[in-house]
Scaffold this motif. Structure first.
Motif, mmCIF file in Angstrom:
data_model
loop_
_atom_site.group_PDB
_atom_site.id
_atom_site.type_symbol
_atom_site.label_atom_id
_atom_site.label_comp_id
_atom_site.label_asym_id
_atom_site.label_seq_id
_atom_site.Cartn_x
_atom_site.Cartn_y
_atom_site.Cartn_z
ATOM 1 N N ARG A 91 0.919 -1.101 -0.127
ATOM 2 C CA ARG A 91 0.099 0.059 -0.174
ATOM 3 C C ARG A 91 0.909 1.165 0.005
ATOM 4 O O ARG A 91 1.831 1.291 0.793
ATOM 5 C CB ARG A 91 -0.781 -0.068 1.028
ATOM 6 N N ARG A 92 0.549 2.267 -0.822
ATOM 7 C CA ARG A 92 1.433 3.413 -1.074
ATOM 8 C C ARG A 92 0.853 4.634 -0.790
ATOM 9 O O ARG A 92 -0.505 4.516 -1.017
ATOM 10 C CB ARG A 92 2.258 3.251 -2.253
ATOM 11 N N GLY A 93 1.575 5.946 -1.002
ATOM 12 C CA GLY A 93 1.116 7.096 -1.205
ATOM 13 C C GLY A 93 0.857 7.681 0.416
ATOM 14 O O GLY A 93 1.220 7.014 1.204
ATOM 15 N N ASP A 94 -0.003 8.928 0.175
ATOM 16 C CA ASP A 94 -0.444 9.514 1.498
ATOM 17 C C ASP A 94 -1.941 10.027 1.452
ATOM 18 O O ASP A 94 -2.519 9.459 0.510
ATOM 19 C CB ASP A 94 0.432 10.675 1.930
ATOM 20 N N GLU A 95 -2.280 10.755 2.278
ATOM 21 C CA GLU A 95 -3.806 11.298 2.278
ATOM 22 C C GLU A 95 -4.054 11.844 0.867
ATOM 23 O O GLU A 95 -5.330 11.923 0.475
ATOM 24 C CB GLU A 95 -4.080 11.821 3.524
ATOM 25 N N SER A 96 -3.183 12.559 0.376
ATOM 26 C CA SER A 96 -3.382 13.164 -0.977
ATOM 27 C C SER A 96 -3.568 12.514 -2.181
ATOM 28 O O SER A 96 -4.176 12.655 -3.320
ATOM 29 C CB SER A 96 -2.456 14.453 -1.338
ATOM 30 N N PHE A 97 -2.843 11.148 -2.164
ATOM 31 C CA PHE A 97 -2.905 10.381 -3.401
ATOM 32 C C PHE A 97 -2.539 8.911 -2.810
ATOM 33 O O PHE A 97 -1.284 8.816 -2.165
ATOM 34 C CB PHE A 97 -2.027 10.600 -4.521
ATOM 35 N N ARG A 98 -3.422 7.839 -3.134
ATOM 36 C CA ARG A 98 -3.039 6.498 -2.484
ATOM 37 C C ARG A 98 -3.219 5.450 -3.589
ATOM 38 O O ARG A 98 -4.033 5.800 -4.584
ATOM 39 C CB ARG A 98 -4.070 6.220 -1.485
ATOM 40 N N TRP A 99 -2.173 4.483 -3.847
ATOM 41 C CA TRP A 99 -2.387 3.525 -4.511
ATOM 42 C C TRP A 99 -1.957 2.289 -4.048
ATOM 43 O O TRP A 99 -1.276 2.272 -3.052
ATOM 44 C CB TRP A 99 -1.779 3.803 -5.947
ATOM 45 N N VAL A 100 -2.195 1.218 -4.666
ATOM 46 C CA VAL A 100 -1.814 -0.025 -3.979
ATOM 47 C C VAL A 100 -1.086 -0.945 -4.957
ATOM 48 O O VAL A 100 -1.954 -0.976 -6.283
ATOM 49 C CB VAL A 100 -3.133 -0.789 -3.526
ATOM 50 N N THR A 101 -0.229 -1.596 -4.890
ATOM 51 C CA THR A 101 0.369 -2.350 -5.742
ATOM 52 C C THR A 101 0.012 -3.903 -5.325
ATOM 53 O O THR A 101 0.152 -4.395 -4.391
ATOM 54 C CB THR A 101 2.067 -2.334 -5.790
ATOM 55 N N LEU A 102 -0.530 -4.651 -6.605
ATOM 56 C CA LEU A 102 -1.117 -5.991 -6.371
ATOM 57 C C LEU A 102 -0.309 -6.644 -7.337
ATOM 58 O O LEU A 102 0.499 -6.417 -8.446
ATOM 59 C CB LEU A 102 -2.269 -5.961 -6.569
ATOM 60 N N ALA A 103 -0.326 -8.080 -7.151
ATOM 61 C CA ALA A 103 0.110 -8.890 -8.372
ATOM 62 C C ALA A 103 -1.008 -9.889 -8.715
ATOM 63 O O ALA A 103 -1.737 -10.395 -7.739
ATOM 64 C CB ALA A 103 1.266 -10.025 -7.724
ATOM 65 N N ASP A 104 -0.940 -10.229 -9.984
ATOM 66 C CA ASP A 104 -2.060 -11.252 -10.550
ATOM 67 C C ASP A 104 -1.811 -12.379 -10.072
ATOM 68 O O ASP A 104 -0.664 -12.689 -9.427
ATOM 69 C CB ASP A 104 -2.558 -11.024 -11.976
ATOM 70 N N PRO A 105 -2.777 -13.659 -10.341
ATOM 71 C CA PRO A 105 -2.241 -14.920 -10.081
ATOM 72 C C PRO A 105 -0.928 -15.597 -10.320
ATOM 73 O O PRO A 105 -0.590 -16.459 -10.093
ATOM 74 C CB PRO A 105 -3.827 -15.814 -10.520
ATOM 75 N N GLN A 106 -0.457 -15.030 -11.646
ATOM 76 C CA GLN A 106 0.718 -15.333 -12.106
ATOM 77 C C GLN A 106 1.905 -14.492 -11.716
ATOM 78 O O GLN A 106 3.031 -14.725 -12.098
ATOM 79 C CB GLN A 106 0.734 -15.692 -13.527
ATOM 80 N N GLY A 107 1.647 -13.689 -10.772
ATOM 81 C CA GLY A 107 2.989 -12.742 -10.538
ATOM 82 C C GLY A 107 3.183 -11.574 -11.088
ATOM 83 O O GLY A 107 4.192 -10.516 -10.621
ATOM 84 N N ASN A 108 2.267 -10.951 -11.945
ATOM 85 C CA ASN A 108 2.363 -9.821 -12.636
ATOM 86 C C ASN A 108 1.904 -8.721 -11.959
ATOM 87 O O ASN A 108 0.700 -8.562 -11.548
ATOM 88 C CB ASN A 108 1.773 -9.923 -14.094
ATOM 89 N N GLU A 109 2.810 -7.797 -11.477
ATOM 90 C CA GLU A 109 2.320 -6.553 -10.651
ATOM 91 C C GLU A 109 1.572 -5.620 -11.511
ATOM 92 O O GLU A 109 1.757 -5.555 -12.618
ATOM 93 C CB GLU A 109 3.813 -5.826 -10.256
ATOM 94 N N PHE A 110 0.651 -5.061 -10.698
ATOM 95 C CA PHE A 110 -0.098 -4.039 -11.339
ATOM 96 C C PHE A 110 -0.506 -2.994 -10.261
ATOM 97 O O PHE A 110 -0.312 -3.289 -9.048
ATOM 98 C CB PHE A 110 -1.507 -4.530 -12.060
ATOM 99 N N ASP A 111 -0.916 -1.662 -10.503
ATOM 100 C CA ASP A 111 -1.361 -0.967 -9.427
ATOM 101 C C ASP A 111 -2.736 -0.421 -9.662
ATOM 102 O O ASP A 111 -3.350 -0.623 -10.857
ATOM 103 C CB ASP A 111 -0.506 0.502 -9.493
ATOM 104 N N VAL A 112 -3.117 -0.054 -8.480
ATOM 105 C CA VAL A 112 -4.838 0.360 -8.364
ATOM 106 C C VAL A 112 -4.690 1.885 -7.478
ATOM 107 O O VAL A 112 -4.203 1.634 -6.421
ATOM 108 C CB VAL A 112 -5.556 -0.717 -7.734
ATOM 109 N N ALA A 113 -5.393 2.561 -8.296
ATOM 110 C CA ALA A 113 -5.429 4.218 -7.509
ATOM 111 C C ALA A 113 -6.790 4.588 -7.407
ATOM 112 O O ALA A 113 -7.551 4.126 -8.159
ATOM 113 C CB ALA A 113 -4.388 5.167 -8.327
ATOM 114 N N GLU A 114 -7.077 5.294 -6.547
ATOM 115 C CA GLU A 114 -8.381 5.816 -6.351
ATOM 116 C C GLU A 114 -8.607 7.030 -7.259
ATOM 117 O O GLU A 114 -7.618 7.815 -7.430
ATOM 118 C CB GLU A 114 -8.471 6.316 -4.999
ATOM 119 N N HIS A 115 -9.599 6.825 -7.978
ATOM 120 C CA HIS A 115 -9.942 7.911 -8.973
ATOM 121 C C HIS A 115 -11.446 8.325 -8.805
ATOM 122 O O HIS A 115 -12.472 7.351 -8.926
ATOM 123 C CB HIS A 115 -9.579 7.004 -10.528
ATOM 124 N N VAL A 116 -11.551 9.483 -8.567
ATOM 125 C CA VAL A 116 -13.007 10.014 -8.391
ATOM 126 C C VAL A 116 -13.654 10.644 -9.546
ATOM 127 O O VAL A 116 -12.818 11.226 -10.460
ATOM 128 C CB VAL A 116 -13.098 11.163 -6.993
#
Length: 116
Positions: A91-116
Motif C-alpha cells: 500500500r503506497r501514497g499518503d492522504e493526497s494520493f493513494r495507490w496499491v501494488t498487487l500481483a495477479d495470480p501469475q505474479g504480474n504486478e499492477f497498481d490500483v489508484a483511487e480515481h473520483v
C-alpha cells in the motif's frame, strides 16, 4: 506519423486462465483465443485491448511495464481483487494520493489508484 496504443500484451506460460482472471476483474470479454497461445480481451473497463501471449519461460524479474488501474473506491476494489486471487505487494501514497501494488495470480504486478 502518429502512433496509437492499441494493445498491451502480457507474456505468460498459461494464457487462457490468466486472461479469464483479468476478464473477470475488468468486466471485459475474451474476443480471441487463437488455440490458447494468444488470448485477447476487449471492452469492459479496458481502453485498449489486453492480450496474453503464451511463452515457454516467464520472466522472473520485476515487471518493466505494468498496468495502472483506477477505481472510485480504492479499498473496496483492492479487497475484491484480493478475494479474487490477487496478492498484496504494498500500500503506497499518503492522504493526497493513494495507490496499491498487487500481483495477479501469475505474479504480474499492477497498481490500483483511487480515481473520483
Amino acid at each position: 506519423m502518429t502512433l496509437k496504443l492499441d494493445m498491451v500484451t502480457i507474456n505468460t506460460t498459461d494464457a487462457e486462465p490468466l486472461a479469464r482472471w483479468w476478464a473477470e476483474q475488468t468486466n471485459a470479454e475474451i474476443t480471441q483465443t487463437n488455440g490458447g497461445w494468444f488470448v485477447v480481451l476487449e471492452g469492459g473497463g479496458l481502453p485498449v485491448m489486453l492480450a496474453f501471449q503464451k511463452v515457454d519461460d516467464q520472466s522472473v524479474a520485476k515487471n518493466s511495464i505494468h498496468l495502472d488501474l483506477a477505481a472510485p473506491d480504492l479499498d473496496a476494489e483492492v479487497d475484491r481483487l484480493l478475494t479474487a486471487g490477487a496478492t498484496l505487494i504494498e500500500r503506497r501514497g499518503d492522504e493526497s494520493f493513494r495507490w496499491v501494488t498487487l500481483a495477479d495470480p501469475q505474479g504480474n504486478e499492477f497498481d490500483v489508484a483511487e480515481h473520483v
